[in-house]
Scaffold this active site. Structure first.
Site, PDB file in Angstrom:
ATOM      1  N   GLN A 227      -4.702  -1.664   9.275  1.00  0.00           N
ATOM      2  CA  GLN A 227      -4.944  -2.945   8.778  1.00  0.00           C
ATOM      3  C   GLN A 227      -5.453  -4.038   9.467  1.00  0.00           C
ATOM      4  O   GLN A 227      -4.786  -3.995  10.761  1.00  0.00           O
ATOM      5  CB  GLN A 227      -3.323  -3.170   8.421  1.00  0.00           C
ATOM      6  CG  GLN A 227      -2.809  -4.651   7.528  1.00  0.00           C
ATOM      7  CD  GLN A 227      -3.681  -4.584   6.208  1.00  0.00           C
ATOM      8  OE1 GLN A 227      -3.714  -3.390   5.518  1.00  0.00           O
ATOM      9  NE2 GLN A 227      -4.108  -5.630   5.715  1.00  0.00           N
TER      10      GLN A 227
ATOM     11  N   ASP B 175     -11.256   2.410   3.678  1.00  0.00           N
ATOM     12  CA  ASP B 175     -11.735   1.089   3.416  1.00  0.00           C
ATOM     13  C   ASP B 175     -13.150   0.734   3.406  1.00  0.00           C
ATOM     14  O   ASP B 175     -13.457  -0.322   2.724  1.00  0.00           O
ATOM     15  CB  ASP B 175     -10.969   0.083   4.814  1.00  0.00           C
ATOM     16  CG  ASP B 175      -9.689  -0.416   4.736  1.00  0.00           C
ATOM     17  OD1 ASP B 175      -9.402  -0.817   3.427  1.00  0.00           O
ATOM     18  OD2 ASP B 175      -8.955  -0.352   5.728  1.00  0.00           O
TER      19      ASP B 175
ATOM     20  N   LYS C 196       0.914  -1.166   0.050  1.00  0.00           N
ATOM     21  CA  LYS C 196      -0.028   0.078   0.111  1.00  0.00           C
ATOM     22  C   LYS C 196       0.802   1.173  -0.042  1.00  0.00           C
ATOM     23  O   LYS C 196       0.431   2.322  -0.669  1.00  0.00           O
ATOM     24  CB  LYS C 196      -1.060  -0.004   1.276  1.00  0.00           C
ATOM     25  CG  LYS C 196      -1.994  -1.096   1.172  1.00  0.00           C
ATOM     26  CD  LYS C 196      -2.805  -1.312   2.294  1.00  0.00           C
ATOM     27  CE  LYS C 196      -3.873  -2.498   2.190  1.00  0.00           C
ATOM     28  NZ  LYS C 196      -4.428  -2.651   3.254  1.00  0.00           N
TER      29      LYS C 196
END
Ligand code: GUN
Length: 279
Positions: free
Chosen positions: A96, A119, A52
């Site tokens: 994460q 997200d 990422k």
């Protein structure tokens, strides 16, 4: 032989579009910033986070990295998120998953400001998707819609079967296909006669996490097959949930693993970060 859907190429096109838009913003004096939070030493998470950050560098998005030890408390993590929510120079926040067991994941997701939730996991964004309102959409299913659209696969009126009902992939996938006017069935571990059901699908999305589970008997001639799996075969080689060699003889289009859905997730994250900065 099925057409191979090239996720590497399509994701690269999307990242190039983001890069151009980020550059245009920079010329006007605006930067785009993503805060990436990693807690603990999960090896897979470390790889995902590294990928990422690399995509941020490529697209010109500034990434701020917060790497916290495994024993971080829930309170400490919530305090960091609160700080990031308040920071005007942070557009997107990504925590994460999975998190260490002493931390309640739902609490953490709910603590992220919905307008920084790149997200698309916050209940506010989940709700927005389910009632057709604007909001952040989870990156993997959003990427799959792009794969289908950019490969010229029409969803309108088609029967789409999604195998898997997770909050990250299966459920949002079904809602996005519905938004594209597909007729959608969600299948899961309790579904009766899965092969027969899947064989009625024009579009088959497979997200179950079992190596080469979907064989030729699951697939209708000419169907589009999207493989979300990231598994290891009997020789330890990376493979998907679909038996690619057998299914590609029958399907009309298919995604490979690697090089299918995987790179799309990160490309859509970059797109969401850009949206977080401009909207
Ligand atoms: N862990 C596995 N997939 C994801 C994802 O898409 N986002 C985050 N934050 N964590 C994950």
């Amino acid at each position: 032989m099925a057409k191979i859907i090239d996720g590497k190429k399509i994701s690269s096109d999307i990242k190039d579009d983001v890069k151009e838009a980020v550059k245009a913003l920079q010329e006007k004096g605006q930067t785009v910033t993503l805060a990436v939070v990693l807690v603990g030493d999960n090896p897979a998470s470390k790889v995902y986070v590294r990928n990422k950050k690399t995509a941020c560098e490529y697209t010109g998005i500034r990434s701020l990295s917060f790497e916290l030890p495994e024993e971080t408390t829930e309170e400490e993590l919530l305090r960091l998120i609160d700080d990031l929510n308040k920071r005007a120079d942070v557009d997107g926040i990504l925590v994460q998953l999975p998190l260490p067991e002493q931390i309640n994941e739902d609490k953490v997701i709910e603590a992220i400001a919905p307008d920084k939730d790149v997200d698309g996991f916050h209940p506010m964004n989940v709700g927005a998707l389910s009632i057709g309102k604007k909001g952040f959409v989870p990156c993997t299913p959003a990427g799959i819609i792009q794969l289908l659209k950019r490969s010229g696969i029409d969803m309108d009126g088609k029967h789409a079967v999604v195998i898997g009902r997770s909050n990250i992939v299966g459920k949002p996938m079904a809602l996005l296909l519905l938004r594209e006017n597909a007729t959608v069935t969600i299948a899961h571990s309790h579904t009766k006669d899965l092969p027969a059901l899947c064989k009625t699908a024009d579009i088959l999305i497979v997200a179950i996490g079992r190596a080469k589970f979907v064989t030729a008997e699951y697939v209708k001639e000419g169907a589009a097959v999207i493989d979300v799996g990231m598994d290891r075969d009997e020789n330890g080689k990376l493979c998907g949930d679909v038996d690619f060699d057998a299914v590609s003889e029958i399907a009309g289009a298919i995604t490979p693993v690697p090089g299918g859905v995987g790179p799309m997730t990160i490309a859509m994250l970059m797109k969401n970060c850009l949206a977080a900065a401009v909207e």
